[in-house]
Design a protein around this motif. Structure first.
Motif, PDB file in Angstrom:
ATOM      1  N   SER A   1      74.926 -61.289  12.776  1.00 16.40           N
ATOM      2  CA  SER A   1      75.851 -60.658  12.062  1.00 16.40           C
ATOM      3  C   SER A   1      76.130 -61.871  10.622  1.00 16.40           C
ATOM      4  O   SER A   1      76.628 -61.301   9.684  1.00 16.40           O
ATOM      5  CB  SER A   1      77.229 -60.682  12.618  1.00 16.40           C
ATOM      6  OG  SER A   1      77.569 -61.757  13.465  1.00 16.40           O
ATOM      7  N   ASN A   2      75.777 -63.047  10.849  1.00 18.51           N
ATOM      8  CA  ASN A   2      75.977 -63.982   9.783  1.00 18.51           C
ATOM      9  C   ASN A   2      75.065 -63.797   8.575  1.00 18.51           C
ATOM     10  O   ASN A   2      75.175 -64.528   7.537  1.00 18.51           O
ATOM     11  CB  ASN A   2      76.180 -65.390  10.290  1.00 18.51           C
ATOM     12  CG  ASN A   2      75.021 -65.930  10.748  1.00 18.51           C
ATOM     13  OD1 ASN A   2      74.270 -65.130  11.489  1.00 18.51           O
ATOM     14  ND2 ASN A   2      74.501 -67.080  10.827  1.00 18.51           N
ATOM     15  N   GLU A   3      73.955 -62.979   8.984  1.00 17.99           N
ATOM     16  CA  GLU A   3      72.939 -62.778   7.848  1.00 17.99           C
ATOM     17  C   GLU A   3      73.147 -61.380   7.385  1.00 17.99           C
ATOM     18  O   GLU A   3      72.400 -61.046   6.410  1.00 17.99           O
ATOM     19  CB  GLU A   3      71.507 -62.883   8.553  1.00 17.99           C
ATOM     20  CG  GLU A   3      71.247 -64.477   8.850  1.00 17.99           C
ATOM     21  CD  GLU A   3      69.780 -64.486   9.741  1.00 17.99           C
ATOM     22  OE1 GLU A   3      68.959 -63.496   9.448  1.00 17.99           O
ATOM     23  OE2 GLU A   3      69.627 -65.496  10.069  1.00 17.99           O
ATOM     24  N   LEU A   4      74.190 -60.754   7.733  1.00 17.28           N
ATOM     25  CA  LEU A   4      74.383 -59.384   7.319  1.00 17.28           C
ATOM     26  C   LEU A   4      74.609 -59.146   5.673  1.00 17.28           C
ATOM     27  O   LEU A   4      73.999 -58.511   4.953  1.00 17.28           O
ATOM     28  CB  LEU A   4      75.506 -58.639   8.019  1.00 17.28           C
ATOM     29  CG  LEU A   4      75.074 -58.209   9.106  1.00 17.28           C
ATOM     30  CD1 LEU A   4      76.356 -57.675  10.187  1.00 17.28           C
ATOM     31  CD2 LEU A   4      74.028 -56.990   9.357  1.00 17.28           C
TER      32      LEU A   4
ATOM     33  N   ASP B   1      71.202 -50.675   4.721  1.00 15.65           N
ATOM     34  CA  ASP B   1      72.405 -49.661   4.190  1.00 15.65           C
ATOM     35  C   ASP B   1      73.632 -49.801   4.940  1.00 15.65           C
ATOM     36  O   ASP B   1      74.581 -49.331   4.134  1.00 15.65           O
ATOM     37  CB  ASP B   1      71.702 -48.504   4.115  1.00 15.65           C
ATOM     38  CG  ASP B   1      70.417 -48.139   3.451  1.00 15.65           C
ATOM     39  OD1 ASP B   1      70.331 -48.748   2.355  1.00 15.65           O
ATOM     40  OD2 ASP B   1      69.427 -47.234   3.756  1.00 15.65           O
ATOM     41  N   ALA B   2      73.678 -49.970   6.228  1.00 14.15           N
ATOM     42  CA  ALA B   2      74.739 -49.836   6.975  1.00 14.15           C
ATOM     43  C   ALA B   2      74.676 -50.888   8.062  1.00 14.15           C
ATOM     44  O   ALA B   2      73.715 -51.265   8.489  1.00 14.15           O
ATOM     45  CB  ALA B   2      75.127 -48.369   7.488  1.00 14.15           C
ATOM     46  N   ALA B   3      75.836 -51.544   8.543  1.00 10.58           N
ATOM     47  CA  ALA B   3      75.823 -52.683   9.612  1.00 10.58           C
ATOM     48  C   ALA B   3      76.912 -52.300  10.402  1.00 10.58           C
ATOM     49  O   ALA B   3      77.985 -52.197  10.269  1.00 10.58           O
ATOM     50  CB  ALA B   3      75.945 -53.916   9.000  1.00 10.58           C
ATOM     51  N   LEU B   4      76.307 -51.984  11.789  1.00  8.35           N
ATOM     52  CA  LEU B   4      77.444 -52.056  12.825  1.00  8.35           C
ATOM     53  C   LEU B   4      77.616 -53.468  13.300  1.00  8.35           C
ATOM     54  O   LEU B   4      77.041 -54.141  13.708  1.00  8.35           O
ATOM     55  CB  LEU B   4      76.771 -51.192  14.120  1.00  8.35           C
ATOM     56  CG  LEU B   4      76.821 -49.745  14.172  1.00  8.35           C
ATOM     57  CD1 LEU B   4      75.707 -49.304  12.909  1.00  8.35           C
ATOM     58  CD2 LEU B   4      76.365 -49.207  15.412  1.00  8.35           C
ATOM     59  N   THR B   5      78.793 -54.031  13.198  1.00  8.07           N
ATOM     60  CA  THR B   5      79.532 -55.130  13.849  1.00  8.07           C
ATOM     61  C   THR B   5      80.814 -55.105  14.185  1.00  8.07           C
ATOM     62  O   THR B   5      81.479 -53.996  13.868  1.00  8.07           O
ATOM     63  CB  THR B   5      78.953 -56.406  12.953  1.00  8.07           C
ATOM     64  OG1 THR B   5      79.300 -57.357  13.345  1.00  8.07           O
ATOM     65  CG2 THR B   5      80.015 -56.332  11.623  1.00  8.07           C
TER      66      THR B   5
ATOM     67  N   ALA C   1      71.582 -59.240   3.649  1.00 16.21           N
ATOM     68  CA  ALA C   1      70.845 -58.097   3.696  1.00 16.21           C
ATOM     69  C   ALA C   1      71.198 -56.983   3.254  1.00 16.21           C
ATOM     70  O   ALA C   1      70.625 -56.082   2.449  1.00 16.21           O
ATOM     71  CB  ALA C   1      70.553 -57.914   5.198  1.00 16.21           C
ATOM     72  N   MET C   2      72.550 -56.809   3.008  1.00 14.09           N
ATOM     73  CA  MET C   2      73.230 -55.586   2.363  1.00 14.09           C
ATOM     74  C   MET C   2      73.082 -55.935   0.591  1.00 14.09           C
ATOM     75  O   MET C   2      73.034 -54.899   0.086  1.00 14.09           O
ATOM     76  CB  MET C   2      74.611 -55.615   2.803  1.00 14.09           C
ATOM     77  CG  MET C   2      74.784 -54.819   4.248  1.00 14.09           C
ATOM     78  SD  MET C   2      76.548 -54.326   4.693  1.00 14.09           S
ATOM     79  CE  MET C   2      76.769 -52.875   3.923  1.00 14.09           C
ATOM     80  N   GLN C   3      73.343 -57.188   0.517  1.00 15.49           N
ATOM     81  CA  GLN C   3      73.330 -57.340  -1.012  1.00 15.49           C
ATOM     82  C   GLN C   3      72.071 -57.105  -1.724  1.00 15.49           C
ATOM     83  O   GLN C   3      71.974 -56.235  -2.499  1.00 15.49           O
ATOM     84  CB  GLN C   3      73.855 -58.851  -1.306  1.00 15.49           C
ATOM     85  CG  GLN C   3      73.794 -59.322  -2.737  1.00 15.49           C
ATOM     86  CD  GLN C   3      74.147 -60.946  -2.957  1.00 15.49           C
ATOM     87  OE1 GLN C   3      73.772 -61.477  -2.049  1.00 15.49           O
ATOM     88  NE2 GLN C   3      75.274 -61.078  -3.541  1.00 15.49           N
ATOM     89  N   THR C   4      70.832 -57.215  -0.605  1.00 11.34           N
ATOM     90  CA  THR C   4      69.554 -56.995  -1.374  1.00 11.34           C
ATOM     91  C   THR C   4      68.982 -55.546  -1.058  1.00 11.34           C
ATOM     92  O   THR C   4      68.156 -55.367  -1.752  1.00 11.34           O
ATOM     93  CB  THR C   4      68.575 -57.984  -0.764  1.00 11.34           C
ATOM     94  OG1 THR C   4      68.534 -57.668   0.670  1.00 11.34           O
ATOM     95  CG2 THR C   4      68.910 -59.334  -0.956  1.00 11.34           C
ATOM     96  N   GLY C   5      69.898 -54.882  -0.536  1.00  8.64           N
ATOM     97  CA  GLY C   5      69.484 -53.352  -0.008  1.00  8.64           C
ATOM     98  C   GLY C   5      68.576 -53.448   1.143  1.00  8.64           C
ATOM     99  O   GLY C   5      68.153 -52.020   1.538  1.00  8.64           O
TER     100      GLY C   5
END
Length: 339
Positions: free
Chosen positions: A197-200, A210-214, A203-207
């Protein structure tokens, strides 16, 4: 230079810890690593706060014979290396989603099994039921001891469109957080990616994501509200709960004196109430944070939760049970605990 008990008494520095724990034992200094942002005992991510409270309490109750240093933000070692390091005795403690080690130990994926645990009471009840006892026995055989049982509900942060119902996942790139969650998402039509989760944020910033479950806490601690246009919360209902305990290396635990072990266990148990309260508060707080950032907030209803649970039973639960005898036994006990 080692100071003998007689010398310590003569110098007037015979702390109660020396008298209680014995002069021959050096002070026990533990290292606790986790991936979450650091804070203080009263401010910041509650998982970091819990670790700091743990450190303060064991030092107080051992009268200085035990202490613990906290290493937040994976500053001591990489997130995915922590469980392996504890099993080898190279790391003392970590607060970590137990499913992160599911690649090496598939049994641990029961800690993030979608649809299985339906509420905090059920999850925390595992500890004193056959499922918790069997799970703890398995962990001990693999070199791990749960000190504080912590369960968290979670939600979904998404960049462009919401992920609420099963059908919403089709065509999305989603971070699930465990093999079993990924199986469910794939069955729903999503493509999945695996990362802590500390890398989410990146990952979301670069596309790439699209969606993260956490967890509700991570949804704010890692500032995903800066990127998300939609949030699906777990504040009323959730189709997944995650076991994210404070864990100790069994090799380290076994080296402690019986008095030290008693303190560790009693403090860890006491902190479970704090963990539950903080997790529930974050389930509510996350919605306020995302609303303030301009995101649209969505809640789950019974029909949606049941649809995810039905899909999970047909995919993830079956996959897990077929892994080996341990997995089959554990999920059977978990199902009985929730019935």
């Amino acid at each position: 230079m080692r100071i003998s008990r007689r010398q310590a008494l003569a110098l007037g520095i015979a702390a109660p810890a020396l008298l209680r724990f014995g002069a021959a034992r050096a002070a026990t200094a533990l290292k606790i690593s986790h991936q979450f942002p650091g804070g203080t005992a009263t401010e910041g991510d509650f998982r970091d706060r819990l670790c700091r409270r743990f450190a303060a309490l064991i030092q107080e109750r051992s009268k200085g014979a035990m202490s613990a240093e906290i290493y937040p933000g994976s500053s001591l070692m990489k997130t995915n290396a922590q469980v392996s390091a504890m099993r080898k005795g190279a790391l003392d403690m970590s607060l970590i989603p137990i499913s992160y080690a599911g690649g090496d130990l598939p049994e641990l994926n029961i800690g993030l099994m979608p649809g299985l645990v339906t509420g905090y009471d059920e999850g925390l009840g595992w500890k004193n039921k056959p499922i918790g006892q069997e799970f703890s026995k398995f962990l001990a055989a693999k070199g791990l001891v749960i000190i504080t049982w912590i369960w968290q509900a979670g939600g979904v942060a998404s960049r462009a469109r919401p992920l609420i119902a099963v059908g919403d996942a089709k065509g999305m790139k989603v971070r699930g957080g465990s093999r079993e969650m990924d199986l469910v998402l794939q069955a729903a039509g999503a493509s999945v990616l695996s990362l802590p989760s500390n890398e989410l944020y990146a990952a979301m910033q670069t596309g790439a994501c699209d969606a993260a479950l956490t967890s509700s806490t991570s949804l704010t601690s890692f500032r995903l509200e800066e990127l998300a246009k939609h949030l699906t919360t777990g504040r009323a209902k959730s189709y997944w709960f995650m076991l994210e305990p404070l864990v100790m290396s069994k090799a380290v635990f076994d080296r402690l004196s019986s008095e030290e072990r008693d303190i560790i266990v009693s403090v860890g148990t006491e902190l479970e109430a704090f963990g539950r309260t903080a997790a529930v508060e974050d389930d509510v707080r996350v919605a306020k944070v995302y609303q303030a950032a301009g995101a649209t907030v969505h809640d789950l209803d019974d029909k949606t939760v049941q649809a995810w649970r039905d899909l999970s039973r047909d995919t993830a639960w079956k996959d897990y049970a077929n892994k080996n005898e341990n997995c089959a036994r554990l999920i059977k006990l978990a199902m009985e605990a929730g019935s």
